[in-house]
Design a protein around this motif. Structure first.
Motif, PDB file in Angstrom:
ATOM      1  N   GLY A  42       0.766  -1.289  -0.118  1.00 42.73           N
ATOM      2  CA  GLY A  42       0.075  -0.069   0.105  1.00 42.73           C
ATOM      3  C   GLY A  42       0.901   1.166   0.209  1.00 42.73           C
ATOM      4  O   GLY A  42       1.689   1.421   0.895  1.00 42.73           O
ATOM      5  N   SER A  43       0.564   2.297  -0.825  1.00 44.66           N
ATOM      6  CA  SER A  43       1.602   3.285  -1.121  1.00 44.66           C
ATOM      7  C   SER A  43       0.701   4.428  -0.519  1.00 44.66           C
ATOM      8  O   SER A  43       1.383   5.637  -0.654  1.00 44.66           O
ATOM      9  N   ASP A  44      -0.479   4.649  -0.222  1.00 45.07           N
ATOM     10  CA  ASP A  44      -1.323   5.535   0.252  1.00 45.07           C
ATOM     11  C   ASP A  44      -2.487   4.967   0.867  1.00 45.07           C
ATOM     12  O   ASP A  44      -2.811   3.793   0.696  1.00 45.07           O
ATOM     13  N   LEU A  45      -3.131   5.831   1.551  1.00 39.96           N
ATOM     14  CA  LEU A  45      -4.604   5.478   1.955  1.00 39.96           C
ATOM     15  C   LEU A  45      -5.548   4.721   1.315  1.00 39.96           C
ATOM     16  O   LEU A  45      -5.998   3.519   1.748  1.00 39.96           O
ATOM     17  N   ASP A  46      -5.828   5.209   0.225  1.00 46.91           N
ATOM     18  CA  ASP A  46      -6.732   4.681  -0.884  1.00 46.91           C
ATOM     19  C   ASP A  46      -6.162   3.226  -1.240  1.00 46.91           C
ATOM     20  O   ASP A  46      -7.082   2.172  -1.108  1.00 46.91           O
ATOM     21  N   GLU A  47      -5.015   3.299  -1.701  1.00 45.77           N
ATOM     22  CA  GLU A  47      -4.478   2.084  -2.177  1.00 45.77           C
ATOM     23  C   GLU A  47      -4.243   1.160  -1.003  1.00 45.77           C
ATOM     24  O   GLU A  47      -4.493  -0.301  -1.288  1.00 45.77           O
ATOM     25  N   SER A  48      -4.021   1.463  -0.001  1.00 49.94           N
ATOM     26  CA  SER A  48      -3.829   0.397   1.293  1.00 49.94           C
ATOM     27  C   SER A  48      -5.111  -0.229   1.523  1.00 49.94           C
ATOM     28  O   SER A  48      -5.180  -1.322   1.944  1.00 49.94           O
ATOM     29  N   ALA A  49      -6.217   0.672   1.449  1.00 46.70           N
ATOM     30  CA  ALA A  49      -7.601   0.083   1.464  1.00 46.70           C
ATOM     31  C   ALA A  49      -8.031  -0.784   0.823  1.00 46.70           C
ATOM     32  O   ALA A  49      -8.418  -1.853   1.000  1.00 46.70           O
ATOM     33  N   GLU A  50      -7.660  -0.732  -0.619  1.00 49.24           N
ATOM     34  CA  GLU A  50      -8.098  -1.421  -1.703  1.00 49.24           C
ATOM     35  C   GLU A  50      -7.046  -2.697  -1.506  1.00 49.24           C
ATOM     36  O   GLU A  50      -7.669  -3.857  -1.800  1.00 49.24           O
TER      37      GLU A  50
END
Length: 274
Positions: A42-50
């Protein structure tokens, strides 16, 4: 390399545009080469959630990290730590990260990078979670910040290490794990790293593709696509073993065990999957 040799790819950018449309085939092709599970970055909050959602769809085949990469450090705000904490508590998330410093590209201002990095290390300490870190052309500030938190940090991994001998020594002195990529297969840029790989202790070394980046340039036959894939991880381990003058199966086992220990993965279950 025996048929029982197992590998864990500790850094796969599975949600990048070059990979996210072929997740099934990437997982299956990797497993055919005994590379399973994959750690989704995960490289940002949105990608981490995905990454967390996708990983839960592939139990024991995918695990994920939750963090904000230094390139995205400008997005860090007063709410970021609480949001990241909620993500980190998801069952598929096994580490905080990818976080750290990148002074090579400076996509975010350096003060913002340092602030976001320190905040994520503090969170990892609070949650007693391991942290997967990035450092490029920023060693002095990186190791200073790490050492501020190291006594309370359960485990730290510097992934995709490309530093100098002195930088490696400082990271090992901080008891960090060291992730090695196909950078060692690059005759242009990887010569110094190739000389340093033998200096990493057996209990601190890990292997990774950083897919889809850093396709090993020395692969023969050369893949038609420049896209690096988790299935190529055994080749990287093979080159690492040659550089270390170490049996390949032995090194693979150390990398596998270190990865399981670092991320807290259930080894017995992984053996069933493979």
């Amino acid at each position: 390399m025996t048929s029982m040799t197992q590998y864990i790819d500790i850094a796969v950018n599975l949600l990048s545009e070059r990979l996210k449309h072929d997740i099934d085939s990437i997982i299956n092709d990797a497993a055919k080469h005994h590379v399973s599970p994959l750690i989704v970055i995960g490289s940002d909050l949105d990608e981490s959630a995905e990454a967390s959602v996708v990983s839960q769809q592939y139990p024991l085949q995918l695990f994920s990290t939750a963090g904000v990469h230094p390139h995205q450090a400008s997005s860090w705000d007063a709410q970021s730590s609480d949001k990241l904490k909620q993500l980190a508590l998801q069952p598929s998330v096994v580490a905080i990260g990818e976080c750290g410093l990148d002074y090579n590209r400076d996509f975010s201002p350096r003060p913002a990078q340092r602030q976001a990095f320190a905040a994520q290390l503090a969170l990892a300490c609070d949650l007693n979670m391991p942290v997967l870190m990035h450092c490029r052309d920023a060693h002095q500030d990186f190791i200073a910040i790490v050492n501020e938190y190291r006594s309370d940090l359960p485990k730290g991994l510097l992934h995709c290490f490309t530093g100098t001998k002195d930088e490696l020594a400082a990271c090992l002195a901080a008891d960090l794990y060291i992730g090695i990529t196909g950078w060692i297969c690059d005759e242009r840029r990887g010569q110094e790293l190739a000389q340093l790989v033998p200096l990493i202790p057996n209990n601190r070394i890990m292997a990774e593709t950083d897919s889809p980046y850093l396709l090993p340039r020395s692969m023969r036959p050369k893949p038609k696509s420049s896209k690096n894939l988790p299935q190529y991880l055994p080749y990287i381990v093979q080159v690492m073993a040659q550089l270390r003058q170490q049996p390949e199966a032995e090194l693979a086992q150390y990398c596998f065990q270190n990865s399981c220990d670092f991320f807290g993965l259930p080894i017995t279950l992984l053996e069933v999957v493979n």
